[in-house]
Design an enzyme around this catalytic site. Structure first.
Site, PDB file in Angstrom:
ATOM      1  N   ARG A 197       0.849  -1.189   0.000  1.00 29.55           N
ATOM      2  CA  ARG A 197       0.000   0.000   0.000  1.00 29.55           C
ATOM      3  C   ARG A 197       0.890   1.246   0.000  1.00 29.55           C
ATOM      4  O   ARG A 197       1.974   1.246   0.600  1.00 29.55           O
ATOM      5  CB  ARG A 197      -0.889   0.050   1.245  1.00 29.55           C
ATOM      6  N   HIS A 245      -1.737   0.544  -9.607  1.00 33.12           N
ATOM      7  CA  HIS A 245      -2.428  -0.329  -8.636  1.00 33.12           C
ATOM      8  C   HIS A 245      -3.193  -1.446  -9.362  1.00 33.12           C
ATOM      9  O   HIS A 245      -4.394  -1.627  -9.162  1.00 33.12           O
ATOM     10  CB  HIS A 245      -3.378   0.493  -7.741  1.00 33.12           C
TER      11      HIS A 245
END
Ligand code: NAP
Ligand code: GLV
Length: 315
Positions: A230, A278
């Site tokens: 993340r 992502h």
């Protein structure tokens, strides 16, 4: 009557509703904000639910995260107490992540960007290459995703080590655990892969101080970073400063503090940074909904659920 509510304000919920209907046709599938009678809803699947939505479902029995990470659920500070949260642990997602990690490791190891540049300039440069056994890959986060990537990289001949909260026993992978073993883990890591969850403990972990502890003994004289965990885990100014100072050789980043990565970020145009949006391990609605349907079937049989989030640790 058992209804299943999908709450994905930032995604199109339609493919999820279709996939869930295909996986469990008898379920009454609803898409937020069209909740209907809230007393009918026993299951909710969510990603970034707005505050008070899940709390407002009085008969809710299980909350499903529509991703492996649960930060996008736990960010709802109004979650109903006592309702278990189940996260995704699915072979399709795991395979996709391992493809990404193996691809990025090999791209750096085989200097693919240098080859691309040489081809663009019609340069025939037979620079020296090196063997996988001369490169150590350290994976921070030896959970479902980290373990699969570790096994695949070890199979290819890389020296693989991993760091997690608790020690692991994985063939051909050295295990390091806890803060006391972090420096030893970093000290012999040439390529650092991050597959940690976003928690208070992992926030900002990847910074100049951590990069300074990585190995300089690898073939490039400076370490490489791959983050598919993340964005909150990385200090992007520190990463750029280390790249520019030569204390970091290169980076592949799939996650960012702010997504989409703002156009003005210097990471976009840095010659030694690979930016991906992502997509390291996309969630496929059909695969994930088949997993959710299996969980619901087991839960309705004997109350059993797998991959429940440990609220003490936040993952
Ligand atoms: P997981 O099975 O829960 O594994 C998490 C790992 O991190 C575990 O090994 C855990 O240690 C370790 N860990 C957590 N906190 C730690 C700490 N403070 N110190 C040391 N180790 C710590 O999760 P997963 O399924 O592998 O997924 C990992 C993460 O990948 C997700 O949370 C998500 O953020 C990210 N992800 C990204 C994408 C993408 O497309 N980029 C896709 C899916 C997931 P223990 O094993 O000892 O508990
Ligand atoms: C994606 O980032 C996930 O957590 O599954």
């Amino acid at each position: 009557m058992s209804a299943f509510l999908i709450v994905t304000p930032t995604w199109d919920a339609t493919p999820w509703a279709k996939a869930m209907k295909a996986a469990r046709p008898e379920l009454d599938i609803r898409i937020w904000p069209e909740t209907g009678r809230v007393e009918d809803i026993t299951y909710a699947a969510a990603w970034l639910p707005p505050a008070d939505v899940l709390k407002g479902l009085p008969k809710l029995k299980v909350i499903f995260s529509l991703g492996a990470g649960v930060d996008a659920i736990l960010s709802d500070k109004t979650l109903p107490r006592g309702v278990p949260i189940v996260r995704v642990n699915d072979d399709d997602l795991t395979m996709r992540m391992s493809e990404y990690i193996v691809l990025q490791v090999l791209m750096h190891h085989r200097q693919q960007r240098r080859l691309d540049e040489n081809q663009r300039n019609k340069i025939w440069d037979q620079f020296p290459t090196h063997a996988a056994k001369d490169m150590s890959v350290g994976i921070m986060g030896l959970g479902v995703l980290g373990q699969d990537a570790a096994r695949k990289l070890a199979m290819m001949g890389f020296k693989v080590r991993g760091w997690s909260r608790g020690a692991k026993q994985i063939e051909s992978v050295s295990s390091f655990a806890g803060h006391e073993q972090l420096d030893a883990f970093l000290g012999d890591t040439d390529i650092l892969v991050c597959l940690l969850p976003a928690t208070a403990e992992t926030d900002g972990l990847i910074n100049s101080a951590l990069i300074a502890k990585l190995s300089r003994k690898g073939p490039f004289g400076a370490p490489i970073l791959i983050n598919a965990g993340r964005g909150r885990q990385q200090n992007e100014d520190d990463i750029l400063a280390c790249l520019n100072a030569g204390t970091l050789h290169a980076a592949s980043l799939d996650v960012f503090r702010k997504e989409p990565l703002p156009k003005e970020s210097a990471l976009w145009r840095h010659p030694r940074v690979t930016v991906t949006p992502h997509i390291a391990a996309d969630s496929d609605p059909a695969a994930i909904c088949a997993y959710l349907a299996r969980q619901i079937e087991n839960f309705e049989k004997d109350g059993a659920l797998q991959n429940i989030v440990d609220m003490r640790h936040g993952y």
